[in-house]
Enzyme design. Structure first.
Site, PDB file in Angstrom:
ATOM      1  N   THR A  12      -2.374 -19.762 -12.600  1.00 20.30           N
ATOM      2  CA  THR A  12      -3.252 -20.698 -13.319  1.00 20.30           C
ATOM      3  C   THR A  12      -3.071 -22.151 -12.861  1.00 20.30           C
ATOM      4  O   THR A  12      -3.895 -23.001 -13.188  1.00 20.30           O
ATOM      5  CB  THR A  12      -2.940 -20.657 -14.827  1.00 20.30           C
ATOM      6  N   ASP A  36      11.250 -25.793  -2.438  1.00 19.71           N
ATOM      7  CA  ASP A  36      11.774 -24.808  -1.476  1.00 19.71           C
ATOM      8  C   ASP A  36      12.399 -25.499  -0.267  1.00 19.71           C
ATOM      9  O   ASP A  36      13.470 -25.105   0.201  1.00 19.71           O
ATOM     10  CB  ASP A  36      10.662 -23.857  -1.019  1.00 19.71           C
ATOM     11  N   ARG A  70       5.197 -24.731 -12.244  1.00 24.88           N
ATOM     12  CA  ARG A  70       3.758 -24.488 -12.160  1.00 24.88           C
ATOM     13  C   ARG A  70       3.504 -22.996 -12.058  1.00 24.88           C
ATOM     14  O   ARG A  70       4.046 -22.339 -11.172  1.00 24.88           O
ATOM     15  CB  ARG A  70       3.239 -25.218 -10.919  1.00 24.88           C
ATOM     16  N   ASP A  73       6.075 -26.746   0.225  1.00 23.88           N
ATOM     17  CA  ASP A  73       6.688 -26.651  -1.106  1.00 23.88           C
ATOM     18  C   ASP A  73       7.959 -27.500  -1.130  1.00 23.88           C
ATOM     19  O   ASP A  73       8.959 -27.157  -0.490  1.00 23.88           O
ATOM     20  CB  ASP A  73       7.013 -25.184  -1.422  1.00 23.88           C
TER      21      ASP A  73
HETATM   22  C1  PRP Z   1       6.012 -28.747  -7.835  1.00 26.53           C
HETATM   23  C2  PRP Z   1       6.241 -30.232  -7.780  1.00 26.53           C
HETATM   24  C3  PRP Z   1       5.580 -30.688  -9.049  1.00 26.53           C
HETATM   25  C4  PRP Z   1       4.406 -29.765  -9.174  1.00 26.53           C
HETATM   26  C5  PRP Z   1       3.188 -30.483  -8.695  1.00 26.53           C
HETATM   27  O1  PRP Z   1       6.927 -28.138  -8.664  1.00 26.53           O
HETATM   28  O2  PRP Z   1       7.582 -30.594  -7.668  1.00 26.53           O
HETATM   29  O3  PRP Z   1       6.420 -30.611 -10.193  1.00 26.53           O
HETATM   30  O4  PRP Z   1       4.673 -28.640  -8.315  1.00 26.53           O
HETATM   31  O5  PRP Z   1       2.050 -29.721  -8.888  1.00 26.53           O
HETATM   32  P1  PRP Z   1       0.925 -30.119  -9.948  1.00 26.53           P
HETATM   33  O6  PRP Z   1       0.655 -31.556  -9.743  1.00 26.53           O
HETATM   34  O7  PRP Z   1      -0.210 -29.227  -9.552  1.00 26.53           O
HETATM   35  O8  PRP Z   1       1.427 -29.808 -11.321  1.00 26.53           O
HETATM   36  P2  PRP Z   1       6.985 -26.547  -8.908  1.00 26.53           P
HETATM   37  O9  PRP Z   1       6.239 -26.211 -10.154  1.00 26.53           O
HETATM   38  O10 PRP Z   1       6.604 -25.829  -7.663  1.00 26.53           O
HETATM   39  O11 PRP Z   1       8.498 -26.304  -9.260  1.00 26.53           O
HETATM   40  P3  PRP Z   1       9.838 -26.533  -8.428  1.00 26.53           P
HETATM   41  O12 PRP Z   1      10.044 -28.023  -8.314  1.00 26.53           O
HETATM   42  O13 PRP Z   1      10.871 -25.891  -9.281  1.00 26.53           O
HETATM   43  O14 PRP Z   1       9.709 -25.869  -7.077  1.00 26.53           O
HETATM   44  N1  URA Z   2       4.142 -28.525  -5.193  1.00 24.38           N
HETATM   45  C1  URA Z   2       4.687 -28.684  -3.959  1.00 24.38           C
HETATM   46  O1  URA Z   2       5.910 -28.601  -3.805  1.00 24.38           O
HETATM   47  N2  URA Z   2       3.867 -28.943  -2.934  1.00 24.38           N
HETATM   48  C2  URA Z   2       2.561 -29.072  -3.086  1.00 24.38           C
HETATM   49  O2  URA Z   2       1.847 -29.332  -2.087  1.00 24.38           O
HETATM   50  C3  URA Z   2       1.999 -28.888  -4.365  1.00 24.38           C
HETATM   51  C4  URA Z   2       2.821 -28.632  -5.402  1.00 24.38           C
END
Ligand code: PRP
Ligand code: URA
Length: 208
Positions: free
Chosen positions: A107, A202, A103, A199
């Site tokens: 944006t 993380d 994400r 997160d």
């Molecule tokens: C997080 C989560 C989803 C997304 C959700 O991933 O695991 O994939 O955000 O958010 P959305 O519904 O607004 O799209 P992130 O993009 O942070 O990547 P990561 O899993 O690599 O930390």
């Molecule tokens: N991605 C995450 O990991 N946590 C949130 O709350 C939203 C997006």
């Protein structure tokens, strides 16, 4: 009409509270994600087709059931990865096809950085795995990719969602059932689910 299933199972809800807790360390966090995923996948596979089989027990013949459908697990990287381990507890023979979406922090749009699906679908049912459904952008994009690939039956298995994301997802993909442990009310200005769990990637990988 989209089906949205939120598990009220005491084990799911007990583990969810531990998962949300800010004191939960990455090792325990991963363990809880695996366990909750196992329980939610159990629910998400309740309508898989089976056929009758005869088995020889030490004492006689018994009729049983055998799964007819091939299931594919589609984790959205990164945070979907640990859910695979929980899903495999129930479906040890499942194929795994990864989709990398990240994400954009500004944006909040998903950016695709990895997808190596075979030319045509090799499974009957796809379970998309991602613990968080926030704005819904990543989940919608993952299902878009699978539909372009030719997948017919798709289900989304998450852990925590927010209502705005659930509404966006079910409008975009009303044919895709959603399995969750909780739906929270809000997103904050950074697109995080509140109260959520922070997160997920993380906390899982110790990168926060
Ligand atoms: C997080 C989560 C989803 C997304 C959700 O991933 O695991 O994939 O955000 O958010 P959305 O519904 O607004 O799209 P992130 O993009 O942070 O990547 P990561 O899993 O690599 O930390
Ligand atoms: N991605 C995450 O990991 N946590 C949130 O709350 C939203 C997006």
């Amino acid at each position: 009409m989209a089906q949205v299933f939120v598990s009220a199972h005491p084990l799911v809800q007990h583990k969810l509270a531990l998962l949300r807790d800010e004191r939960t360390d990455p090792k325990k966090f991963r363990e809880l994600v695996r366990e909750i995923s196992t329980l939610l996948v159990y629910e998400a596979t309740a309508d898989l087709q089976t056929e009758s089989v005869l088995v020889q027990t030490p004492l006689g013949r018994a009729t049983g059931r055998r799964l007819l459908e091939k299931v594919g697990l589609i984790p959205i990287l990164r945070a979907g990865l640990v859910m695979v381990e929980g899903a495999w507890q129930m479906l040890p023979g499942a194929e795994v096809w990864h989709i990398g979406l990240s994400r954009d922090e500004r944006t909040l749009q998903p950016v695709e950085y990895y997808s190596r699906l075979p030319v045509s679908p090799t499974v009957d049912v796809c379970l998309v795995l991602d613990p968080m459904l926030a704005t819904g952008g990543s989940a919608v994009a993952a299902v878009d990719i699978l539909k372009r690939w030719g997948a017919r039956r798709i289900k989304f298995v998450g852990i925590i969602a927010a209502w705005p994301g659930v509404n966006r997802f079910t409008q975009a993909h009303p044919d895709v059932p959603v399995y969750l442990a909780a739906i929270d009310d809000q997103l904050n200005e950074a697109g995080y689910i509140v109260p959520g769990l922070g997160d997920a990637g993380d906390r899982m990988f110790g990168t926060g």
